[in-house]
Design an enzyme around this catalytic site. Structure first.
Site, PDB file in Angstrom:
ATOM      1  N   LYS A 262       0.825  -1.218   0.000  1.00  0.00           N
ATOM      2  CA  LYS A 262       0.000   0.000   0.000  1.00  0.00           C
ATOM      3  C   LYS A 262       0.854   1.262   0.000  1.00  0.00           C
ATOM      4  O   LYS A 262       2.049   1.226   0.267  1.00  0.00           O
ATOM      5  CB  LYS A 262      -0.964  -0.030   1.188  1.00  0.00           C
TER       6      LYS A 262
ATOM      7  N   ARG B  15      -3.138 -10.123   4.973  1.00  0.00           N
ATOM      8  CA  ARG B  15      -3.537 -10.113   3.551  1.00  0.00           C
ATOM      9  C   ARG B  15      -2.341  -9.634   2.739  1.00  0.00           C
ATOM     10  O   ARG B  15      -1.863  -8.521   2.952  1.00  0.00           O
ATOM     11  CB  ARG B  15      -4.750  -9.197   3.388  1.00  0.00           C
TER      12      ARG B  15
HETATM   13  N1  HH2 Z   1      -7.321  -3.766   0.943  1.00  0.00           N
HETATM   14  C1  HH2 Z   1      -7.650  -3.785  -0.362  1.00  0.00           C
HETATM   15  C2  HH2 Z   1      -8.722  -4.573  -0.796  1.00  0.00           C
HETATM   16  N2  HH2 Z   1      -9.409  -5.334   0.067  1.00  0.00           N
HETATM   17  N3  HH2 Z   1      -9.785  -6.128   2.252  1.00  0.00           N
HETATM   18  C3  HH2 Z   1      -9.464  -6.131   3.559  1.00  0.00           C
HETATM   19  N4  HH2 Z   1     -10.144  -6.883   4.426  1.00  0.00           N
HETATM   20  N5  HH2 Z   1      -8.435  -5.359   4.039  1.00  0.00           N
HETATM   21  C4  HH2 Z   1      -7.693  -4.551   3.230  1.00  0.00           C
HETATM   22  O1  HH2 Z   1      -6.794  -3.861   3.737  1.00  0.00           O
HETATM   23  C5  HH2 Z   1      -8.005  -4.532   1.827  1.00  0.00           C
HETATM   24  C6  HH2 Z   1      -9.081  -5.341   1.383  1.00  0.00           C
HETATM   25  C7  HH2 Z   1      -6.887  -2.973  -1.346  1.00  0.00           C
HETATM   26  O2  HH2 Z   1      -5.802  -3.666  -1.855  1.00  0.00           O
HETATM   27  P1  HH2 Z   1      -5.787  -4.489  -3.243  1.00  0.00           P
HETATM   28  O3  HH2 Z   1      -6.828  -5.543  -3.265  1.00  0.00           O
HETATM   29  O4  HH2 Z   1      -4.428  -4.980  -3.480  1.00  0.00           O
HETATM   30  O5  HH2 Z   1      -6.067  -3.378  -4.330  1.00  0.00           O
HETATM   31  P2  HH2 Z   1      -7.361  -2.952  -5.142  1.00  0.00           P
HETATM   32  O6  HH2 Z   1      -8.424  -2.567  -4.173  1.00  0.00           O
HETATM   33  O7  HH2 Z   1      -6.871  -1.794  -5.981  1.00  0.00           O
HETATM   34  O8  HH2 Z   1      -7.810  -4.124  -5.959  1.00  0.00           O
END
Ligand code: HH2
Length: 280
Positions: A221, A256
């Site tokens: 992040k 995660r």
């Molecule tokens: N962060 C993201 C998405 N889902 N779910 C939980 N429970 N906690 C988190 O911190 C979280 C999440 C964002 O990261 P990512 O999936 O890599 O990116 P994007 O939302 O751009 O797909």
């Protein structure tokens, strides 16, 4: 501490790794890489091979400024992948969605966990979740992805996140959901400045003290990038792992992560030290 997760029971006596599988064209960290079901399956298989305990499938980016995805499009992205993975892998599959219809179809396709960045606040999400036997991740987010990073303000971010999560647990329990299906997540980067994110990680024990398993998603992040002077996404693995280890030492039970293998290795070291100290 055990987490009931569909037909699985996840033993959380040591920290577990949730591998991120974004089937989106625009995710901040890996968007557009996984454009077909076959590629999604091979990526998930690789993450399980590296030690992932859960695979989190997401069809809508929630990065700051992201555009909402129509329901039909999210279903089209997510359901075939979950179906294919459910027939292949013997680990719980999580669906990263806020839409009740996507939750319902994902559960039908074989998902054992709902990971909702809006903590089951959209439409009849709580009822859909209650009618299932899936594990449920309740995450704190201030605002909506489109605007959430525009000047978020808190008096005491840890207290406010903790209060929100406590209220969501109470609502879930009132809807008939057993507490041993629930996971809490402070939502790093979701309506928080760098300082808020740092305060939340520094004060993570106060969320762990709520008595439910805590999930932490910091992997790749922007807080990592900022602390490292603006690193591109592909060069955030070491920073992400430092944060994962700190979270685990403070009591987080699910991490995660995008870089599953390195995170699994790092958590083995953290676990050995936690065990030597007689905690956890
Ligand atoms: N962060 C993201 C998405 N889902 N779910 C939980 N429970 N906690 C988190 O911190 C979280 C999440 C964002 O990261 P990512 O999936 O890599 O990116 P994007 O939302 O751009 O797909």
């Amino acid at each position: 501490m055990n987490l009931l997760c569909g037909r699985f029971v996840i033993d959380l006596s040591r920290p577990r790794v949730m591998g991120v599988l974004n089937v989106t064209p625009d995710s901040f960290s890996d968007g557009g890489e996984i454009a077909s079901v076959d590629r999604a399956v091979s990526r998930a298989r690789a993450m399980v091979g590296e030690g992932a305990d859960i695979i989190d499938v997401g069809g809508e980016s929630t990065r700051p400024g992201a555009e909402p995805v129509p329901e039909q499009e999210e279903l089209r992205r997510v359901v075939p992948v979950i179906e294919a993975l459910a027939g292949e892998l013997d680990v719980p599959l999580s669906v990263d969605t806020s839409k009740p219809a996507v939750m319902r179809e994902a559960l039908r396709a074989g998902a054992a966990m709902i990971n909702d960045v809006t903590a089951l606040r959209s439409g009849n999400a709580l009822a859909v979740a209650a009618a299932s036997d899936a594990a449920l991740c309740l995450m704190h987010m201030r605002g909506q992805p489109g605007t959430m990073q525009q000047n978020p303000v808190y008096d005491d971010v840890v207290a406010e996140v903790s209060g929100f999560l406590r209220r969501r647990v109470a609502e879930a329990v009132a809807a008939g959901i057993r507490q041993d299906r629930l996971v809490l997540d402070p939502g790093f980067g979701f309506g928080k400045t760098l300082e808020h994110n740092l305060e939340l990680l520094a004060g993570l024990e106060r969320l762990v003290d709520l008595g439910l398993p805590v999930l932490v998603g910091i992997s790749r992040k922007s807080m990592i990038a900022t602390l490292l002077g603006g690193r591109p996404v592909g060069e955030r693995v070491h920073g992400s792992i430092a944060a994962a280890v700190i979270a685990a030492m403070k009591g987080a039970r699910i991490i995660r992560a995008h870089d599953v293998g390195p995170t699994v290795d790092a958590l083995k070291i953290a676990t050995a030290i936690i065990d030597a100290g007689g905690e956890g």
